[in-house]
Design an enzyme around this catalytic site. Structure first.
Site, PDB file in Angstrom:
ATOM      1  N   ALA A  82       0.818  -1.084   0.077  1.00 42.78           N
ATOM      2  CA  ALA A  82      -0.012   0.035  -0.109  1.00 42.78           C
ATOM      3  C   ALA A  82       0.935   1.362  -0.259  1.00 42.78           C
ATOM      4  O   ALA A  82       2.115   1.108   0.344  1.00 42.78           O
ATOM      5  CB  ALA A  82      -0.915  -0.040   1.221  1.00 42.78           C
ATOM      6  N   GLN A  84       0.846   3.594   2.089  1.00 40.97           N
ATOM      7  CA  GLN A  84       1.207   3.973   3.408  1.00 40.97           C
ATOM      8  C   GLN A  84       1.964   2.829   4.090  1.00 40.97           C
ATOM      9  O   GLN A  84       1.855   2.332   5.223  1.00 40.97           O
ATOM     10  CB  GLN A  84       0.110   4.322   4.420  1.00 40.97           C
ATOM     11  CG  GLN A  84      -0.214   5.881   4.214  1.00 40.97           C
ATOM     12  CD  GLN A  84       0.838   6.960   4.297  1.00 40.97           C
ATOM     13  OE1 GLN A  84       1.622   6.746   5.151  1.00 40.97           O
ATOM     14  NE2 GLN A  84       1.006   7.923   3.279  1.00 40.97           N
ATOM     15  N   SER A  85       2.742   1.970   3.269  1.00 40.50           N
ATOM     16  CA  SER A  85       3.315   0.769   3.808  1.00 40.50           C
ATOM     17  C   SER A  85       4.598   0.749   4.713  1.00 40.50           C
ATOM     18  O   SER A  85       5.238   1.752   4.599  1.00 40.50           O
ATOM     19  CB  SER A  85       3.702  -0.059   2.767  1.00 40.50           C
ATOM     20  OG  SER A  85       4.733  -1.088   3.060  1.00 40.50           O
ATOM     21  N   ASN A  86       4.126   0.363   5.842  1.00 37.72           N
ATOM     22  CA  ASN A  86       5.443   0.572   7.091  1.00 37.72           C
ATOM     23  C   ASN A  86       6.601  -0.342   6.453  1.00 37.72           C
ATOM     24  O   ASN A  86       7.442   0.121   6.707  1.00 37.72           O
ATOM     25  CB  ASN A  86       4.941  -0.043   8.076  1.00 37.72           C
ATOM     26  CG  ASN A  86       3.629   0.608   8.810  1.00 37.72           C
ATOM     27  OD1 ASN A  86       3.743   1.907   9.085  1.00 37.72           O
ATOM     28  ND2 ASN A  86       2.587  -0.149   9.178  1.00 37.72           N
ATOM     29  N   SER A  88       7.462  -0.681   3.472  1.00 39.92           N
ATOM     30  CA  SER A  88       8.258   0.143   2.416  1.00 39.92           C
ATOM     31  C   SER A  88       9.259   1.045   3.060  1.00 39.92           C
ATOM     32  O   SER A  88      10.201   1.062   2.793  1.00 39.92           O
ATOM     33  CB  SER A  88       7.328   0.713   1.484  1.00 39.92           C
ATOM     34  OG  SER A  88       6.645  -0.152   0.725  1.00 39.92           O
TER      35      SER A  88
END
Ligand SMILES: *Cc1c(COP(=O)(O)O)cnc(C)c1O
Length: 334
Positions: A82, A84-86, A88
């Site tokens: 996503a 807002q991926s943590n 990433s």
């Protein structure tokens, strides 16, 4: 036959490992929450405080998983999820720390604003792509091919050497068990947001040590609970194999509930917002909008439903994710 903590530590000691996280992470008592709820004693294990890049559980997982990328001579860390991926964000930070290239193939979803995790991922120097949602998987495949053609050796932190993320939480469980012994507590259950790896690592370690604490996972995504448990059992077998543990874990050993997700992954619900505000306002503790607020909502719901009483002890394993809050002001009604 259970093995000792020392023996388990030795098995882990034979594996390649990077030093990334600030360990041990703290374990704290949530006295005001217990008083407010009028229920069991609550503790929180602060995996949101692993140090690098505003923390979270992936930093601990990467100590073992990305050690495999280094062993394989990979020069690019790639992650696709996503906007807002943590993961990433944590992938980009760890790549920076190791001097590797980072590539994020996110998606143009409802939170693809330059805030929170996406801002930080860019700040860590990752090459960021945000294809339309339905084009993401093709974009990932194309990117991996392009990197390989250019002579790079990409490592996808979602899928490559994935079992080592669970292995890392076998190590995390040893840390938790030692902290419980120091604090003189025997939890009746550990609650956590259950994707897969943290949950599986904890269960593998506890059962290998002959400890029967219940581990209750709350899913951040819609899924079938039985199918999830079967997947967890397969991953557990793989994890036990890496560590040479003779453990026969079945789907019945993995308890997780997708009933607190609401309409979808990453969508705030009345219950998750209430849990987020409760912990912020009773304890000064931040949860996140997609993972830990739903897990907390699940735990509190179970307490209200009479699963746990005064005199019992629950540990909430905080997996992190708080930077996403800054992309969720509107969803949270602020
Ligand atoms: C990734 C993530 C999880 C799930 O992690 P697993 O590796 O599947 O255990 C839970 N909470 C947060 C905040 C996350 O970022």
């Amino acid at each position: 036959m259970a093995i000792t903590r020392e023996q388990l530590r030795e098995r882990l000691g034979g594996l390649p490992r990077l030093q990334l996280a600030a360990l041990p992470t703290p374990m704290e008592k949530l006295e005001r929450l217990s008083a407010h709820v009028g229920g069991p004693d609550f503790w929180v294990k602060r995996e949101d405080l692993t140090g690098v890049a505003m923390g979270g559980n992936k930093i601990r997982e990467f100590e073992y998983q990305i050690a495999q990328a280094v062993e394989r001579g990979c020069d690019v860390l790639l992650h696709a999820a996503a906007a807002q991926s943590n993961q990433s964000r944590q992938t980009a930070a760890v790549a920076a720390k190791l001097g590797l290239k980072a590539v994020m193939v996110g998606r143009r979803d409802a939170h693809a604003t330059d805030q929170g995790n996406l801002l930080l991922t860019r700040l860590f120097g990752a090459e960021v792509h945000l294809p339309e949602v339905e084009e993401q998987s093709a974009a990932v495949a194309a990117k991996i091919e392009e990197l390989a053609r250019a002579g790079h050796k990409p490592f996808n932190t979602s899928s490559d050497a994935r079992v080592f993320r669970a292995v890392a939480y076998v190590d995390g469980a040893l840390e938790l068990v030692a902290q419980c012994a120091d604090a003189g507590i025997e939890p009746d259950a550990i609650y956590l947001c259950s994707g897969a790896y943290t949950h599986v690592g904890l269960v593998v370690a506890l059962r290998a040590l002959g400890i029967d604490w219940r581990v209750v996972g709350i899913s951040p995504s819609p899924r079938d609970d039985v199918a999830a448990a079967e997947g967890h059992a397969d991953l557990a077998a793989e994890c036990a194999g890496v560590l040479g543990l003779e453990l026969a874990l079945a789907a019945g050993d993995f308890e997780s509930y997708a009933g607190f997700v609401g309409p979808d992954y990453g969508v705030v619900t009345d219950e998750s917002r209430a849990a987020l505000e409760l912990l912020a306002q009773q304890e000064g503790l931040l949860l996140d909008p997609s993972y830990t607020s739903k897990a907390m909502a699940g735990m509190l719901s179970h307490v209200r439903d009479g699963w746990w009483q005064k005199g019992q002890t629950l540990i909430f394993l905080h997996t992190g994710g708080t930077p996403a809050l800054f992309a969720y002001a509107e969803d949270l009604g602020y």
